[in-house]
Design an enzyme around this catalytic site. Sequence first.
Site, PDB file in Angstrom:
ATOM      1  N   HIS A  54       0.826  -1.215   0.000  1.00  0.00           N
ATOM      2  CA  HIS A  54       0.000   0.000   0.000  1.00  0.00           C
ATOM      3  C   HIS A  54       0.861   1.266   0.000  1.00  0.00           C
ATOM      4  O   HIS A  54       1.661   1.461   0.920  1.00  0.00           O
ATOM      5  CB  HIS A  54      -0.917  -0.018   1.229  1.00  0.00           C
ATOM      6  CG  HIS A  54      -1.788   1.185   1.338  1.00  0.00           C
ATOM      7  ND1 HIS A  54      -1.960   1.882   2.514  1.00  0.00           N
ATOM      8  CD2 HIS A  54      -2.537   1.829   0.410  1.00  0.00           C
ATOM      9  CE1 HIS A  54      -2.773   2.889   2.316  1.00  0.00           C
ATOM     10  NE2 HIS A  54      -3.147   2.893   1.044  1.00  0.00           N
ATOM     11  N   HIS A  79      -7.890   8.134  -3.356  1.00  0.00           N
ATOM     12  CA  HIS A  79      -8.609   6.883  -3.615  1.00  0.00           C
ATOM     13  C   HIS A  79      -9.784   7.062  -4.556  1.00  0.00           C
ATOM     14  O   HIS A  79     -10.386   6.088  -4.984  1.00  0.00           O
ATOM     15  CB  HIS A  79      -9.072   6.253  -2.306  1.00  0.00           C
ATOM     16  CG  HIS A  79      -7.923   5.927  -1.392  1.00  0.00           C
ATOM     17  ND1 HIS A  79      -7.518   6.784  -0.403  1.00  0.00           N
ATOM     18  CD2 HIS A  79      -7.072   4.889  -1.365  1.00  0.00           C
ATOM     19  CE1 HIS A  79      -6.479   6.267   0.234  1.00  0.00           C
ATOM     20  NE2 HIS A  79      -6.170   5.121  -0.334  1.00  0.00           N
ATOM     21  N   ARG A 152     -21.319   8.184  21.862  1.00  0.00           N
ATOM     22  CA  ARG A 152     -21.412   8.117  23.304  1.00  0.00           C
ATOM     23  C   ARG A 152     -22.878   7.800  23.645  1.00  0.00           C
ATOM     24  O   ARG A 152     -23.746   8.671  23.597  1.00  0.00           O
ATOM     25  CB  ARG A 152     -20.955   9.455  23.921  1.00  0.00           C
ATOM     26  CG  ARG A 152     -20.480   9.380  25.374  1.00  0.00           C
ATOM     27  CD  ARG A 152     -21.606   9.164  26.344  1.00  0.00           C
ATOM     28  NE  ARG A 152     -21.129   8.951  27.706  1.00  0.00           N
ATOM     29  CZ  ARG A 152     -21.304   7.795  28.351  1.00  0.00           C
ATOM     30  NH1 ARG A 152     -21.873   6.757  27.771  1.00  0.00           N
ATOM     31  NH2 ARG A 152     -20.909   7.678  29.612  1.00  0.00           N
ATOM     32  N   CYS A 199     -17.459  15.371  24.020  1.00  0.00           N
ATOM     33  CA  CYS A 199     -17.937  14.795  25.273  1.00  0.00           C
ATOM     34  C   CYS A 199     -17.145  15.409  26.425  1.00  0.00           C
ATOM     35  O   CYS A 199     -15.947  15.667  26.297  1.00  0.00           O
ATOM     36  CB  CYS A 199     -17.745  13.276  25.248  1.00  0.00           C
ATOM     37  SG  CYS A 199     -18.362  12.488  26.736  1.00  0.00           S
ATOM     38  N   TYR A 336     -21.914  15.142  34.917  1.00  0.00           N
ATOM     39  CA  TYR A 336     -21.494  16.239  34.050  1.00  0.00           C
ATOM     40  C   TYR A 336     -21.403  17.571  34.795  1.00  0.00           C
ATOM     41  O   TYR A 336     -21.952  18.587  34.384  1.00  0.00           O
ATOM     42  CB  TYR A 336     -22.433  16.348  32.832  1.00  0.00           C
ATOM     43  CG  TYR A 336     -22.368  15.109  31.966  1.00  0.00           C
ATOM     44  CD1 TYR A 336     -21.179  14.766  31.330  1.00  0.00           C
ATOM     45  CD2 TYR A 336     -23.462  14.276  31.817  1.00  0.00           C
ATOM     46  CE1 TYR A 336     -21.095  13.608  30.567  1.00  0.00           C
ATOM     47  CE2 TYR A 336     -23.384  13.117  31.048  1.00  0.00           C
ATOM     48  CZ  TYR A 336     -22.195  12.802  30.433  1.00  0.00           C
ATOM     49  OH  TYR A 336     -22.118  11.671  29.684  1.00  0.00           O
TER      50      TYR A 336
HETATM   51  C1  HEM Z   1      -7.687  -1.975   0.117  1.00  0.00           C
HETATM   52  C2  HEM Z   1      -7.715  -0.722   0.501  1.00  0.00           C
HETATM   53  C3  HEM Z   1      -6.845   0.347  -0.096  1.00  0.00           C
HETATM   54  C4  HEM Z   1      -6.328   0.451  -1.361  1.00  0.00           C
HETATM   55  C5  HEM Z   1      -6.536  -0.493  -2.520  1.00  0.00           C
HETATM   56  C6  HEM Z   1      -5.553   1.658  -1.386  1.00  0.00           C
HETATM   57  C7  HEM Z   1      -4.855   2.108  -2.473  1.00  0.00           C
HETATM   58  C8  HEM Z   1      -4.022   3.191  -2.498  1.00  0.00           C
HETATM   59  C9  HEM Z   1      -3.274   3.647  -3.639  1.00  0.00           C
HETATM   60  C10 HEM Z   1      -3.285   2.988  -5.005  1.00  0.00           C
HETATM   61  C11 HEM Z   1      -2.587   4.737  -3.263  1.00  0.00           C
HETATM   62  C12 HEM Z   1      -1.694   5.578  -4.135  1.00  0.00           C
HETATM   63  C13 HEM Z   1      -2.547   6.552  -4.858  1.00  0.00           C
HETATM   64  C14 HEM Z   1      -1.796   7.360  -5.861  1.00  0.00           C
HETATM   65  O1  HEM Z   1      -0.807   7.998  -5.472  1.00  0.00           O
HETATM   66  O2  HEM Z   1      -2.197   7.333  -7.018  1.00  0.00           O
HETATM   67  C15 HEM Z   1      -2.882   4.975  -1.862  1.00  0.00           C
HETATM   68  C16 HEM Z   1      -2.356   6.015  -1.103  1.00  0.00           C
HETATM   69  C17 HEM Z   1      -2.716   6.287   0.201  1.00  0.00           C
HETATM   70  N1  HEM Z   1      -3.648   5.624   0.962  1.00  0.00           N
HETATM   71 FE1  HEM Z   1      -4.618   3.965   0.403  1.00  0.00          FE
HETATM   72  N2  HEM Z   1      -5.625   2.276  -0.159  1.00  0.00           N
HETATM   73  C18 HEM Z   1      -6.412   1.507   0.658  1.00  0.00           C
HETATM   74  C19 HEM Z   1      -6.762   1.771   1.976  1.00  0.00           C
HETATM   75  C20 HEM Z   1      -6.408   2.898   2.674  1.00  0.00           C
HETATM   76  C21 HEM Z   1      -6.889   3.263   3.981  1.00  0.00           C
HETATM   77  C22 HEM Z   1      -7.904   2.468   4.786  1.00  0.00           C
HETATM   78  C23 HEM Z   1      -6.286   4.442   4.316  1.00  0.00           C
HETATM   79  C24 HEM Z   1      -6.447   5.296   5.546  1.00  0.00           C
HETATM   80  C25 HEM Z   1      -6.889   4.908   6.724  1.00  0.00           C
HETATM   81  C26 HEM Z   1      -5.400   4.808   3.231  1.00  0.00           C
HETATM   82  C27 HEM Z   1      -4.572   5.916   3.220  1.00  0.00           C
HETATM   83  C28 HEM Z   1      -3.728   6.246   2.185  1.00  0.00           C
HETATM   84  C29 HEM Z   1      -2.802   7.339   2.235  1.00  0.00           C
HETATM   85  C30 HEM Z   1      -2.564   8.273   3.420  1.00  0.00           C
HETATM   86  C31 HEM Z   1      -2.148   7.362   0.995  1.00  0.00           C
HETATM   87  C32 HEM Z   1      -1.063   8.302   0.570  1.00  0.00           C
HETATM   88  C33 HEM Z   1      -1.658   9.534   0.019  1.00  0.00           C
HETATM   89  C34 HEM Z   1      -0.606  10.478  -0.443  1.00  0.00           C
HETATM   90  O3  HEM Z   1       0.526  10.056  -0.637  1.00  0.00           O
HETATM   91  O4  HEM Z   1      -0.946  11.627  -0.582  1.00  0.00           O
HETATM   92  N3  HEM Z   1      -5.521   3.862   2.247  1.00  0.00           N
HETATM   93  N4  HEM Z   1      -3.771   4.031  -1.424  1.00  0.00           N
HETATM   94  N1  LIG Z   2     -30.766  10.350  24.159  1.00  0.00           N
HETATM   95  C1  LIG Z   2     -29.444  10.458  24.392  1.00  0.00           C
HETATM   96  N2  LIG Z   2     -28.809  11.566  24.013  1.00  0.00           N
HETATM   97  C2  LIG Z   2     -27.492  11.709  24.235  1.00  0.00           C
HETATM   98  C3  LIG Z   2     -26.749  10.703  24.895  1.00  0.00           C
HETATM   99  C4  LIG Z   2     -27.434   9.515  25.259  1.00  0.00           C
HETATM  100  O1  LIG Z   2     -26.844   8.568  25.797  1.00  0.00           O
HETATM  101  N3  LIG Z   2     -28.782   9.435  25.001  1.00  0.00           N
HETATM  102  N4  LIG Z   2     -25.404  10.915  25.152  1.00  0.00           N
HETATM  103  C5  LIG Z   2     -24.978  12.318  25.234  1.00  0.00           C
HETATM  104  C6  LIG Z   2     -23.554  12.525  25.336  1.00  0.00           C
HETATM  105  S1  LIG Z   2     -22.880  12.384  26.876  1.00  0.00           S
HETATM  106  C7  LIG Z   2     -22.804  12.956  24.277  1.00  0.00           C
HETATM  107  S2  LIG Z   2     -21.170  13.324  24.456  1.00  0.00           S
HETATM  108  C8  LIG Z   2     -23.385  13.092  22.931  1.00  0.00           C
HETATM  109  C9  LIG Z   2     -22.634  12.209  21.946  1.00  0.00           C
HETATM  110  O2  LIG Z   2     -23.171  12.303  20.677  1.00  0.00           O
HETATM  111  P1  LIG Z   2     -22.701  11.283  19.542  1.00  0.00           P
HETATM  112  O3  LIG Z   2     -22.847   9.891  20.078  1.00  0.00           O
HETATM  113  O4  LIG Z   2     -23.537  11.561  18.364  1.00  0.00           O
HETATM  114  O5  LIG Z   2     -21.244  11.604  19.299  1.00  0.00           O
HETATM  115  O6  LIG Z   2     -24.752  12.713  22.895  1.00  0.00           O
HETATM  116  C10 LIG Z   2     -25.501  13.099  24.033  1.00  0.00           C
HETATM  117  N5  LIG Z   2     -26.890  12.846  23.810  1.00  0.00           N
HETATM  118 MO   LIG Z   3     -20.663  12.975  26.808  1.00  0.00          MO
END
Ligand code: HEM
Ligand SMILES: Nc1nc2c(c(=O)[nH]1)N[C@H]1C(S)=C(S)[C@@H](COP(=O)(O)O)O[C@H]1N2
Ligand SMILES: [Mo]
Length: 480
Positions: A54, A79, A152, A199, A336
């Site tokens: 990746h 992506h 939450r 929260c 709270y």
């Molecule tokens: C199967 C899943 C994934 C595939 C196939 C995939 C594929 C790719 C590809 C092909 C690139 C290069 C893109 C380019 O430069 O043209 C890339 C870059 C990147 N991907 Fe993924 N990716 C996947 C999942 C993820 C996930 C889950 C994340 C974040 C949580 C992620 C974060 C990144 C980041 C940060 C880059 C670099 C971006 C950059 O250099 O600016 N990727 N990925």
């Molecule tokens: N009805 C209901 N409202 C609620 C709560 C809950 O448990 N029940 N949790 C509260 C608390 S403590 C927080 S921090 C926020 C969280 O919202 P989120 O789960 O959408 O991030 O919802 C508030 N509103």
């Molecule tokens: Mo909260």
Amino acid sequence: PLPPPQAVHAAAAAAPSYPRYTREEVGRHRSPEQRVWVTHGTDVFDVTDFVELHPGGPDKILLAAGGALEPFWALYAVHGEPHVLELLQQYKVGELGPDEAPPTPSAQDPFAGDPPRHPGLRVNSQKPFNAEPPAELLAESFLTPNELFFTRNHLPVPAVEPGSYRLRVEGPGGRALSLSLDELRSRFPKHEVTATLQCAGNRRAEMSRVRPVKGLPWDIGAIGTARWGGARLRDVLLHAGFPEEREGEWHVCFEGLDADPGGAPYGASIPYGRALSPAADVLLAYEMNGAQLPRDHGFPLRVVVPGVVGARSVKWLSRVAVSPAESPSHWQRNDYKGFSPCVDWDTVDYRTAPAIQELPVQSAVTQPRPGAAVPPGELTVKGYAWSGGGREVVRVDVSLDGGRTWRVARLAGERAPPGRAWAWALWELTVPVTAGSELEIVCKAVDGSYNVQPDSVAPIWNLRGVLSTAWHRVRVSVRD
Ligand code: HEM
Ligand SMILES: Nc1nc2c(c(=O)[nH]1)N[C@H]1C(S)=C(S)[C@@H](COP(=O)(O)O)O[C@H]1N2
Ligand SMILES: [Mo]
């Protein structure tokens, strides 16, 4: 032009047929040992062999393991390119079954009807569900994807049938109003607000390190930002017959559809003035980031009180009432609230402290993470900063040496009208670092009233672990 029906059949017959999986089955594949599976749309992929290849690194891809790619890809636009989907296609192993309907609640387990969640969330408690996104993703986009937004919940998620849902608004003189979702949408102008919810327990884990506190051990992710859409609470209250202003002390009380085994609903209240103020932007929201409100976040209707502790933004809203007293709810009266470090469980008297409403100024480093090894050269430090009451963040100071010397971070984000800075500011700083050094990265924010964060946790320690806003400290080492 559409192909003739026979051609469609022929194409369907020629396409390979894939095994069907449930989301739960996909969720069991979260490491190279168990294989790494992800979903995109309704397709299932085994990307184990791609993890090391990746371009964004193996750590990032593993954050999405076992679940949907979409919320993570929303943070990294690369992506969206067609070659990424083509690449993904070669790892397809199955499809999600059509029977992915939510399970029905059972008498044994009141949480059996809870919605499915992304397995990449950091779970603090499964039942009730409380979870936060991986911290390193928090500052990757100004709006937090719904699937990654912290949840939450105090109780099971209510199952609401939107067609028969009614919001009850207790009007003046004993007249009550009952509003359907259609009425809320059509009778009141839709208003949109970008607001951060935090929260009161965000960053509680740091407080527990000083002395144990009661509560979920939130890291820095019990905070998120969304574009909320709905009716203004003000418009609904005016429509119900309430005046713009009222003499004396009044509160607007909310009740949720989630109730404890004794039948007491989750509830909270805010001052009348805030509820009626056009500048306070309090919403009855039915939309979150352009989508229908997700079940975990209050479907079909929740309150959003910008600038105020998350606890007052009541989800699954069932009832609104105006009262000379605050909500009688446990969560308004006996939780709270902030106390002195000298107050313990034997001495605490909840009546002596005001309920938390506007939150103090807060910030945290989201990247790098504590204990990380970072390569020498340029280090980019990222994080979020936010303050309650609509006070905008005017500056974030960052230190790499535990607070001896400081630099000013670059702030990104949308500028808000004065006093209505409801959303966080994301910030970053790039600095040269040399191999072999140990860094203690520290951040602290300053808001428009020049409020600052305290430098350490101990003096603000409180038995419930709320309002944890000390300078955030992250230790990393610089190594090749
Ligand atoms: C199967 C899943 C994934 C595939 C196939 C995939 C594929 C790719 C590809 C092909 C690139 C290069 C893109 C380019 O430069 O043209 C890339 C870059 C990147 N991907 Fe993924 N990716 C996947 C999942 C993820 C996930 C889950 C994340 C974040 C949580 C992620 C974060 C990144 C980041 C940060 C880059 C670099 C971006 C950059 O250099 O600016 N990727 N990925
Ligand atoms: N009805 C209901 N409202 C609620 C709560 C809950 O448990 N029940 N949790 C509260 C608390 S403590 C927080 S921090 C926020 C969280 O919202 P989120 O789960 O959408 O991030 O919802 C508030 N509103
Ligand atoms: Mo909260």
